[in-house]
Structure formats: C-alpha cells, structure tokens
Design a protein around this motif. Sequence first.
Motif, PDB file in Angstrom:
ATOM      1  N   ARG A 146       0.843  -1.209   0.000  1.00 55.78           N
ATOM      2  CA  ARG A 146       0.000   0.000   0.000  1.00 55.78           C
ATOM      3  C   ARG A 146       0.871   1.250   0.000  1.00 55.78           C
ATOM      4  O   ARG A 146       0.608   2.223  -0.738  1.00 55.78           O
ATOM      5  CB  ARG A 146      -0.924  -0.017   1.211  1.00 55.78           C
ATOM      6  CG  ARG A 146      -1.776   1.233   1.392  1.00 55.78           C
ATOM      7  CD  ARG A 146      -2.874   1.014   2.410  1.00 55.78           C
ATOM      8  NE  ARG A 146      -2.378   0.924   3.763  1.00 55.78           N
ATOM      9  CZ  ARG A 146      -2.439   1.929   4.644  1.00 55.78           C
ATOM     10  NH1 ARG A 146      -2.962   3.100   4.295  1.00 55.78           N
ATOM     11  NH2 ARG A 146      -1.991   1.764   5.870  1.00 55.78           N
TER      12      ARG A 146
ATOM     13  N   GLY B 192       2.531   1.839  -3.473  1.00 53.51           N
ATOM     14  CA  GLY B 192       1.634   2.468  -4.440  1.00 53.51           C
ATOM     15  C   GLY B 192       1.525   3.960  -4.227  1.00 53.51           C
ATOM     16  O   GLY B 192       1.556   4.747  -5.195  1.00 53.51           O
ATOM     17  N   ASN B 193       1.400   4.383  -2.978  1.00 52.04           N
ATOM     18  CA  ASN B 193       1.302   5.813  -2.686  1.00 52.04           C
ATOM     19  C   ASN B 193       2.597   6.546  -3.013  1.00 52.04           C
ATOM     20  O   ASN B 193       2.577   7.667  -3.557  1.00 52.04           O
ATOM     21  CB  ASN B 193       0.953   6.023  -1.211  1.00 52.04           C
ATOM     22  CG  ASN B 193      -0.497   5.698  -0.895  1.00 52.04           C
ATOM     23  OD1 ASN B 193      -1.372   5.851  -1.743  1.00 52.04           O
ATOM     24  ND2 ASN B 193      -0.759   5.240   0.313  1.00 52.04           N
TER      25      ASN B 193
ATOM     26  N   ALA C 200      -2.401  -0.909  -5.172  1.00 51.00           N
ATOM     27  CA  ALA C 200      -1.164  -0.150  -5.319  1.00 51.00           C
ATOM     28  C   ALA C 200      -0.812   0.058  -6.790  1.00 51.00           C
ATOM     29  O   ALA C 200      -0.390   1.154  -7.197  1.00 51.00           O
ATOM     30  CB  ALA C 200      -0.039  -0.879  -4.583  1.00 51.00           C
TER      31      ALA C 200
END
Length: 1176
Positions: A937, A940-941, A986
């Motif tokens: 997660r 992905g950010n 993600a």
Amino acid sequence: MASHEGAGLLVGMPHGRRALAASHHFASLHSSGLDSYAQPDTVQDFRRYLNKLRSLQPSDSESFRTEINLLLDQLISQEYTQGGIGEEEVCALLVQACRLVQLSQEHLLTKVCQLIHYLLNRLQVIVDENNLDFLLGFSISALKQCSSWTHVDILHAVAALVYANRHKCQKYLPDLLGSSGILVQLSDPVTSDPELLRAAIHCMANLCVCMPGEPYLEEPYRITCFKIFLAVLQATRFNIVDEISICTLFQNALKGIQSILNGCKMILAETDQLGSLLAVLKKYMFHGLPGLNIEMSSVLYPLPLPQYDGRSPLKPEQSESALVQQTWNRKKKSRGKQKKGQQGDERENELTDNLAPALQNLTMDAGEANSSVYLGPQTSPVKSVGKGPTTSPPARFKKLYSSDSEYSDAEGGLQSKTRSFQAKVRQGALSCFLSTIKSIEKKVLYGYWSAFVPDMPGIGSPQSVSLMTVVLKDYSPKTRACALQVLSAILDGSKQFLSVADDANNHKRAFTPFSVTLASSIQELHRCLLLAVVAESSAQTLTQIIKCLANLVSNAPYHRLKAGLLTRVWNHIKPYIRNKDVNVRVSSLTLLGAIVSAQTPLPEVQVLLQQPVVALLPNAGPATITRLSDPEWWRKEAAQEQEGRVSLHSDQLQSESCWLIRLCISLVVNPREDSCSDSDVSSTSVLQYEPSPVRLEALQVLARLVKGYFNMAQSYLMELGEVACKCIQEADGSIQLHGAKLLEELGTGIVQQQKPDSLVPVSQRVTVCQATAFWNMILSGPLPGALQNEQHPTLQTSACDALSSVLPEAFTCLPDDRQILCITLLLGLNHSENPLVKAAAARALGVYILFSCLRQDVMFVADTANAILMSLNDKSPNVRAKAAWSLGNLTDTLIVNMESMGHTFQEEFSDLLLLKMLRSATEASKDKDKVKSNAVRALGNLLHFLQPYHIVKPRFSESIESSIQALIATVLGDGTMKVKWNACYALGNVFKNTALPLGKATWSADAYNALTTVVKSCKNFKVRIKSAMALATPASREQYGSIEQFGNIWNSLITALQKSEDTEDFLEFKYCASLRAQICQALIHLLNMASLEDLPCIRKTLMEEGDAIRNYMLQYIKSGVDGEETQGEYQQRDQMLKNAIDHIHSIHETTMGMKKITEETFFADILRSCEKEINY
C-alpha cells in the motif's frame, strides 16, 4: 499417580496390603528393639531393610524364605511419606528384591509385586530407564511363567512401573499390547476373570498416559487400546458383583480414553468411532444417578433433531415440575448431623421458605411449554435487608438425590463409598467428554448438539436427558461442575452455529424449521441454567453455572430471538453481585459484561441499563419498587416505545442514571462495606477495597459498556476519566492496565461518535469542547507518568493505545504544551527496547500522522517517517507490522498533501527521505503477510507521489524499477487475499502517475499481464474487482502500450466477464454483480481509449461473443432501473457508453465518412434497448 485404588484394590486378597498392614505391630517388634508405642524412624528403617536385602543371596531354603518374607512384610507395613528416601534407594531396593526372589517362589513373588506397587505409589517415584528395564522384564516373565492367581499383583506392579514411563519401555510394548499381547488377552470383558480384567485395564490406562514433551503411543497400540477401552465401556454384563469394583473398571477405561485423546487428537478420525464414543460418554454421565433408568443406543448419529432416549416403562420419569412440587409438599424430616467430611460435598438438608415459590415459578410443565417457551421474569428468592448484602443462595431441593445422612450408620459407610465411586465414574465420563470436544472440529461436534443440550419438551413427553440433567439432579457438586465445564466448552465458539436460530417471528408451518428448533434449545438452556442458579448451594459450582451462562450469552443471537431472555438472566443474577463469595461476585460481573457485549446495541439491554435496582440502590423510592415488582414491566416499556411514548434517545432516558455504571464505579473506587468483607480481620486505620478480581471485572464491565453503549456512558465521561486516572495511579499492575484500557475505550467512543457515518444526532454527541476538557484532564493526570514508566512496559503499551484514541479535533484544541508532550512521548517511546511498547508507539504515530493539524507540518512528517522506518527494520514481526501500517498511513498523508498543497509540500519534503522510504517499503514487501499488506500500500502511494524531477534522477530509477517489480510479484504471489488486494490497489495508484513511463517501460507489460491473470483466475472476487479497477485507471491510450498489449487486456476482460460466476466458494457469489459491473466499466473505459488499430481485436470479440457481452452490458447499464442504484448513477453509466460510442465514431469519421461500423452499431443498440426498458 499410577493408581489411587490403594487398599480398595486389594480387599479380600490373601497377600494384600490390607492383610499385611494388620501385622504392622508384630513386624515392628521383630525389626528393632524400639518400643512398640514409639514413632519409628521410617527412613532409617528403610535403609536398614535395604542393607539387609543387599546382604542376602538367592536361595530356596526355608530360612531364606522366612527371612525375606519377614523383610517384605516389614517394608510393606511402613507408612512412608515423601521426602527423606531417595528415588535411587527405592529403585535399588526393588531391583534387589526381584533378584532375590525366584519366579518359582510365587508367594514371595506376589509380595514383591505388592511392594513395587506400594512404594512407587506411596513415594511418587518414577523409575529410571535402566532399573525399569530390569523390573519390567522380571514382571513380564512372571506373567508368562507364574500361576494365574499371581497375575493380579503382577499387573498392579506393571501399572505402577509404566505410569509416566511408557516412552522408556518401548521394547516391551509388543509383549503387552501386541496382537497376542498379555494385556490384550486379559482385557476381554466377556471371557476374562473380573479381577484380571480390572488389573489389565488399569495397566493399559497407565500405558496410555503421555507426559508433556514425550512422543505419543504408536498408532497400532493406540488404536488397540482405544478399541479395548470402548469395548469395556460398551459391555452390558460383567462377572463382577461389587459395584465399587465395576466403578474402578469404568474409571480406568475412561481415563485411558482421555489420555489417548489428550495425546493424539486424530484418534477419532483414525477409528471413525465418534458416535460410539459419544454414546458411551452419555451413558456414563448418568451412571449411578438416582431416579434415572436410561437405555442408551450404542451409537449416536449427527442429527439436527433431538436424540431418542429410551426410558424404562416400569419407572416413568416424573416431570420436573412434579418433582419440585412433591419436594415442597413433603413434610420436612429431621436430619442427623452430617459428618464433617460430608458437609462440603452434599446438600444442606434444610430449605428456606423463600425458595419454594421461586422454584415453582421457574419450573415449567408440558402444558405451559406450548403456550410460552420462556422462563417468566422472577423476583429474587433472596430478600435484601436494608443496605446489607444479599445472603447466599438457598440449598438445593433435596429429593432429586439422597444425602448420606439418610442412611443408618451401619449401611451409610458402604453406600456413601459406593455413591462416591459412582460420582467419580460420572466425573471421568465428563472429563473424557471435555477431551473429546477438544479433539474434534466444532462443526462436527454441533451435529450432536441435540444429544447433549436440552430442548423444550413437547406436550405429554418427558424432558430428554442432557448435560443439564446432571447439573440439576446430580448430588455431587464436583460432578455438576464437570458437566458445566463440558457445556461451556460446547458453547464456546458456537456463535456461528447458533446464529441460524430464529424465533422472533411466529412460524406457522406444517413443519418446524431447524432455526426454530435451535431457538427453542437456547431458550431451554436459559431456563435450566437459571433454575440451577437458584437451586445451587455450592459456591464453586454456582460460579461455574454463572460462567456457563456468560458463555451462552456471548454466543446466542438475541437479535433473532424474542425479547425477554436477557431480562430474566439480568434480574436473576443481580442478587449475586453482592454475594459473600468473591468468585461468585466476579462471575456475576462477567455475566453482566457478556450481556452488555451481546450484539450491541440491543434495545432490551438499553432498558435494563436504565432499570433501577432496589438491592443496589438503597435510596430508591416506591416507584422503583413498584416497577421492579411488575413481572411485565419490560413488555409494557416495549409497548410504550412502539406507541411513541418512550424513546431510547429521548432526553428523559438520557438523563436517567445507569445503575450498572454506578455499581462498577463503586466497586472500583469505593472502600468496601464491613458486611461484604471476605476477611475476619477488620482494620479501622486502612481502607479496604473490594478484592482485586472484583475490581478488575468491574473495570472490564465498564470498558465493555462504554464500547457497546457509549451514548449512555457519555454522561459519565469525566467521572469515568477520573476512575481511569485513579486506577493508573495504583500500585496493582493489573488495575493500572484495565484503567488504561477503560481510557482507550472512552477515547474510541468519542472518535466513533464523531465519524461522518455515525447515527447519533449531532445534538447528542460529545462536543469537541467536552472532548478537549476530557483529554486536558487526562494529560494533566497520571497518563504521562505511565508512558514513562519503564519498569512496567505493559502499562506503557496500554497507555500508548489510550493516547492514540484522542479525537483529532480535540487534539487541535489542546494547548501547545500538551500537543508537544504527546508527540515527544510517542517519538521517544519509538526507541524503546521493549517490542510491545515500540509497536504501540509506532501505531500511535500512524494515527497522529492523519491529524489535519499535524500532517501539513513537514518537520513532524519527516520525524515520524524516520521513526517509522527505524521500526520497520526491527527484529520483532509485530513491530514491523505496526510500522508498515503507519507507513501506509504516512504515505496516504503525502497524497492528501500533494492534492491539497500542490508542489509546495513536495518540494519541501526531503528527496533523500523519500528514496529511503521507497527502498524500505520495497524491502518490507518481501516480509511476512502482515507486513507485506501495508508495505505494498505504501509503495503504491510513494510511486504515485513521485514527480518528474524525481523520476529522471538516476538514483531513483533503479528503486522505481525494483519497487514496481515487487508489486507485480506480490500480485502473482501466494500471499493472502488481503495482500493481493492491496497490491492491485497499489498498481492502480502507480498508473495514476502520468510522469511514470507507463506503456513504454519494460515493466509495463509485466504489470498488465499480472493484472489480467488475476482478473481472470483469482479465487477471490474482491481481488478480481480491484484488478479490473486498476486496468481501467490509465488516462491515455499511450499508457496501455502496444496494439497487442491493448488487445490482450481487452480479451482478458471479456474472458473475466464470462467467468464472473465461476467459483467454488458460494460466499463469493454475492460479489458477482459488483465484479461484472466493474469489468463492464473497464471495457467501456478501454473503448474510450481505443485507437483505429485496436478496433479489429474489439470487432472480433463482438462477433464471437456478442450475445453474452450484450446481456452483461444491458445488466450493467440498466441496473439502476430496479432500484438497486440511484437514477444519477444510471445516467452516469449511460453517458459513459455514449461517450465511448462517440469516440469510436470520431476515429472512423475521417476514413470511412458517415458509414456505421460494427462497434458503434453494437453499443448503440445496447443503449436503445436500455432506453426502451426504462420508458416502459
């Protein structure tokens, strides 16, 4: 130890310990010159005897036999105690005795075997391996060569030798348990001599004992023993007249099965005899229980309906009501004074007058069962006087059993002993049942629910026997407690099974649904357990009953049952909150805690919480008393509520005090009254509080009540905060921890109430000002000190959790020094050496990073990032998991700041720190699933956050490549569905960053191939949905790459659409519609992106699979017509398809003029079909 049969096993035997003990005086005169009335020094005597044995040589002379016989008599006659005599000395003596006695000297041989049995049991000796090898070899040789009359003594010696020693005697197992083994031959319940049978089963049971850390008995021997034990218990006739001997046989067989089950939980699967075992256990649960003559089937089968119990037609059972009524109408007889040893184990003989009407009201006959299946609301059978505590519950009704005092002195001894042995058989069966429950899956166990759990009897039919029969009718408190433990084990974890129960609606059908049958069983359980509460006289057993009730309450689906069950439990348990026994008080509070935790919030419980209690609120007025005395008060309140006269959220009810909160606060912080003291020692100078277990349970009830009914507890917010602070300041570590837990629940309640989806009206919520005042008080109190208490790391952990529950808006309003204090403490605790503290601090930082007043502070974000990255490299998996979760929150903050603050925040944030975060997250994505799910997660950010000037830097290029490959590997890996879902999410985030070379970079094809693989074949539909969303994320045609890549994505989505109903797990079917909708949306998005070169691939699929695609698209576009979605959503979908049609038309306009093409016609027809259905 090996055996507790002692003298009872040797009664009537010519060479038994009992006969030899009679010659103790004679032996002591010949062994030394000590005065016969003096206490002999047994240790010195033992060593002297050992030396004498060592001085002898084997012989067959008369003088030798006389001397060795006398020595053995002297050794057996001594009353040894543990301590003083070493195990080596005992083993040496036994080995020497065996060496001196020849197998042909059978009289001496039996005495040697008696000595082995006696010394090993008396002194609790475990023989070492070398000596065991010799002694077992000697004993087995004796069994093979000596006369049969010696075998009983030899077998007792073998039983004592092998107890807890089975792993040391592997080479003798074939001789004992092989197909033609000695024990197997002697254990036939039909042909074997009764005494030999008992001794063989005893020996076999000891062989099955498995000590911790030892290997299990090998499978062939294990199965052999299990089948023999089961055959003995299933046998209907024995050549044994003595009831005590029969009981010892059953005890050993049951202990043997229990040992096998404890050592190997697969035995029931290996033998496929669960039904037979359960039938046997049910039979012996009632062994010797007066008033029951039951013919039990040999096998129990898993059925949803009640099992058949064949009762003797000669003695039909009276109904429970008749039994109780007969008890109260019978004239009381005077009883002789019971012996001291019987008083704790038997019923009191006198009954109070208050119990009779209570029991009559509690008991329901068959006629009442048809009209009402509930136990009516009862007033307490124990009357309170003034402010004093309630007295202990009255004695049980006495004619369901017989007390020992009913027998004459001549016959009472034997009958009492027989009753005791029968009770031990019942206890053994129940203990074995408990081990059986632990050895099988709960879903298998619940197939036999109706065989052991009572059901509501029909009209004219007797109550079936069950565990509650033992609880209500057994005269032994220990047996009743065992039955309650078994029932609790059955109820534990039964929430899913019981969730199908339903009787909230009136079922008028030709058959009774299983849901109604199960609901009836739950109601009967409530009725019987409440009856047991009122009737129980043993405090220990009463505690078990209340705990069992708490287990039932925790698992029963009250939201699907008719209201009133919890009210009856509530009203019956209130008198016991002030019981003189601490354990009863604690279990009563546990039950109240279970009630306030049951399917919160329940309207019935909300009313109960506002119900005044006379016994606990001594200042209550006449109105309260009137309300409590009305048995229909709850129904009237419910009716008033339906008519609109009572509202649970009304100001009137909000202003009423919650008596349970008041009670728990009083138990926690107020000194206890002298009348409730559990000690005879009174002190006037030192305040004595309630015992620690009571205070701890009261704090747990408060925490559960705050969690489930915060709207009711919020009026006590400041007071409960003060209680939590007082507890944190105490010296008792457990009280401190529960105080911190209460504080955390209070903070969480405030936060939950302020969420946008909260159903609580704004006017009834805790205001930000109130929350600020609350936390200002807490931070000015002992919480900072608890956070810095390095001597109590568990308290630091709980304090961190409490501090993380602060309301963000309230934190913003706190003074600057308080805010700085919180941040400083958490950043400091992130360096703790204790993994629990470090994990809690990392999690708390992950909460604080989302606060609006902190997330825009670049310095705080940087400090938090460094702290989290440090924890992400910790050796503790728990710390890394919490740090990964916080890193995910921190990267969410980066995205929010990027969208709200633009390039300003990105330019201020350190490139070096960003690169460090990217590398750490990539490494964490290879960790365990709990770490990996949040690491991907964060990846992905972070990849979404990168700007063009980051991407062009050489030091970022390699990290970007490796991080995307990590995401691809996670999507295709064998991780949990949560990990895969986060990885797809993600990749969707990565595709949002237009600065990344998506479609041109080498990793683009790998990313798309991973997503198309998942969308077609993943077992979890949620993962498929998220992968389809990711495929629909790119905003331009160039990002989809080559024509072949685009065609592969389109074909994969078509295949996924056709497979949208293919699943082996029926639980996934509820996501089918959502999956189809997301795939259709992705297909429409691809149509909007398509170029002229992409159309042949699209045209081919439309020609081959046009009908299926048309149906799915029609479903997707018109899904709002049936009311499933709003009109606006339908119009949005309609517009998306129109835009796609316009796009296809536009790319052909320059080359083909106004000619309609296949794709445009196909989707235009879909639109027209939808419009026609909507208009009509």
